[in-house]
Design a protein around this motif. Structure first.
Motif, mmCIF file in Angstrom:
data_model
loop_
_atom_site.group_PDB
_atom_site.id
_atom_site.type_symbol
_atom_site.label_atom_id
_atom_site.label_comp_id
_atom_site.label_asym_id
_atom_site.label_seq_id
_atom_site.Cartn_x
_atom_site.Cartn_y
_atom_site.Cartn_z
ATOM 1 N N TYR A 57 5.452 -4.503 15.611
ATOM 2 C CA TYR A 57 5.935 -5.252 16.772
ATOM 3 C C TYR A 57 4.706 -5.745 17.537
ATOM 4 O O TYR A 57 3.866 -4.948 17.952
ATOM 5 C CB TYR A 57 6.807 -4.355 17.649
ATOM 6 C CG TYR A 57 7.074 -4.938 19.015
ATOM 7 C CD1 TYR A 57 7.975 -5.986 19.165
ATOM 8 C CD2 TYR A 57 6.414 -4.458 20.145
ATOM 9 C CE1 TYR A 57 8.212 -6.539 20.417
ATOM 10 C CE2 TYR A 57 6.653 -5.008 21.390
ATOM 11 C CZ TYR A 57 7.543 -6.046 21.517
ATOM 12 O OH TYR A 57 7.765 -6.607 22.747
ATOM 13 N N PHE A 58 4.589 -7.051 17.703
ATOM 14 C CA PHE A 58 3.481 -7.662 18.428
ATOM 15 C C PHE A 58 3.925 -7.886 19.876
ATOM 16 O O PHE A 58 4.814 -8.697 20.131
ATOM 17 C CB PHE A 58 3.067 -8.978 17.758
ATOM 18 C CG PHE A 58 2.481 -8.760 16.388
ATOM 19 C CD1 PHE A 58 1.107 -8.703 16.218
ATOM 20 C CD2 PHE A 58 3.302 -8.581 15.282
ATOM 21 C CE1 PHE A 58 0.558 -8.475 14.958
ATOM 22 C CE2 PHE A 58 2.767 -8.363 14.021
ATOM 23 C CZ PHE A 58 1.389 -8.304 13.864
ATOM 24 N N ALA A 59 3.303 -7.156 20.791
ATOM 25 C CA ALA A 59 3.747 -7.152 22.183
ATOM 26 C C ALA A 59 3.373 -8.418 22.952
ATOM 27 O O ALA A 59 4.024 -8.740 23.937
ATOM 28 C CB ALA A 59 3.183 -5.926 22.904
ATOM 29 N N THR A 60 2.330 -9.119 22.520
ATOM 30 C CA THR A 60 1.922 -10.346 23.192
ATOM 31 C C THR A 60 1.365 -11.309 22.161
ATOM 32 O O THR A 60 0.896 -10.866 21.119
ATOM 33 C CB THR A 60 0.830 -10.084 24.253
ATOM 34 O OG1 THR A 60 -0.286 -9.481 23.616
ATOM 35 C CG2 THR A 60 1.320 -9.222 25.381
ATOM 36 N N PRO A 61 1.331 -12.573 22.362
ATOM 37 C CA PRO A 61 1.894 -13.311 23.479
ATOM 38 C C PRO A 61 3.410 -13.493 23.345
ATOM 39 O O PRO A 61 4.103 -13.674 24.334
ATOM 40 C CB PRO A 61 1.190 -14.665 23.416
ATOM 41 C CG PRO A 61 0.889 -14.859 21.970
ATOM 42 C CD PRO A 61 0.643 -13.472 21.422
ATOM 43 N N VAL A 62 3.937 -13.450 22.124
ATOM 44 C CA VAL A 62 5.381 -13.557 21.913
ATOM 45 C C VAL A 62 5.851 -12.208 21.407
ATOM 46 O O VAL A 62 5.314 -11.682 20.437
ATOM 47 C CB VAL A 62 5.720 -14.664 20.884
ATOM 48 C CG1 VAL A 62 7.208 -14.757 20.662
ATOM 49 C CG2 VAL A 62 5.162 -16.002 21.333
ATOM 50 N N ARG A 63 6.841 -11.640 22.024
ATOM 51 C CA ARG A 63 7.320 -10.313 21.656
ATOM 52 C C ARG A 63 8.210 -10.396 20.421
ATOM 53 O O ARG A 63 9.353 -10.844 20.515
ATOM 54 C CB ARG A 63 8.069 -9.704 22.835
ATOM 55 C CG ARG A 63 7.167 -9.526 24.012
ATOM 56 C CD ARG A 63 7.920 -9.122 25.229
ATOM 57 N NE ARG A 63 6.972 -8.886 26.300
ATOM 58 C CZ ARG A 63 7.307 -8.570 27.508
ATOM 59 N NH1 ARG A 63 8.576 -8.461 27.843
ATOM 60 N NH2 ARG A 63 6.388 -8.367 28.417
ATOM 61 N N GLU A 64 7.650 -9.917 19.264
ATOM 62 C CA GLU A 64 8.383 -10.047 18.015
ATOM 63 C C GLU A 64 7.831 -9.098 16.948
ATOM 64 O O GLU A 64 6.685 -8.684 17.015
ATOM 65 C CB GLU A 64 8.308 -11.482 17.508
ATOM 66 C CG GLU A 64 6.891 -11.972 17.301
ATOM 67 C CD GLU A 64 6.776 -13.486 17.169
ATOM 68 O OE1 GLU A 64 7.760 -14.203 17.430
ATOM 69 O OE2 GLU A 64 5.688 -13.946 16.804
ATOM 70 N N VAL A 65 8.672 -8.791 15.960
ATOM 71 C CA VAL A 65 8.245 -8.034 14.790
ATOM 72 C C VAL A 65 7.859 -9.053 13.734
ATOM 73 O O VAL A 65 8.648 -9.936 13.398
ATOM 74 C CB VAL A 65 9.373 -7.112 14.263
ATOM 75 C CG1 VAL A 65 8.952 -6.430 12.969
ATOM 76 C CG2 VAL A 65 9.752 -6.077 15.322
#
Length: 141
Positions: A57-65
């Protein structure tokens, strides 16, 4: 029979470096093609086993797996008391990571709207994650 566990691992790209680069989904996708073997640091013990899957899960800049790895060996404890205390060896899955990078799973689609650290994926989230990663198989009739 061993049951595969699915974990979600939270990355903050601005703070996390992988081989000297920021851990953006594009960078991790490129690493999955060239150097997929990684070691992940964990602050707390998780009962990860070889064969388990780790969704990033990438918390920044776009919150997405947007990436997937498979656990290669059992978790091991690091000596000392400061910083992360555990490590686990994983291998990034280049095909699933590429598919997730192209079609990531947004935070709003996940059950846990406030992800932190490392946690188990819910069954509902797993179906969505697998679909985006190209891992869903049609059932035989």
């Amino acid at each position: 029979m061993t049951v595969v566990q699915n974990w979600i691992y939270c990355l903050r790209p601005a703070r996390t470096l992988m081989d000297g680069g920021l851990a953006t989904k594009e960078w991790v996708s490129a690493l999955s093609e060239t150097r997929p073997d990684r070691e992940l640091c964990l602050a707390a013990r998780r009962y990860m086993e070889a064969g388990d899957r780790v969704w990033f899960y990438f918390a920044t800049p776009v919150r997405e797996v947007a990436a997937l790895a498979e656990v290669r060996s059992a978790l091991y404890e690091l000596p000392g008391e400061s910083g992360p205390r555990w490590k686990v060896a994983v291998a990034l899955d280049p095909h699933a990571t590429s598919a997730l990078c192209d079609q990531p799973v947004p935070l709003v689609a996940l059950a846990n709207q406030h992800p932190q650290g490392v946690f188990r994926a819910t069954a509902a989230d797993l179906a969505l994650l697998e679909a985006h990663a190209g891992l869903r198989r049609e059932r035989a009739v």
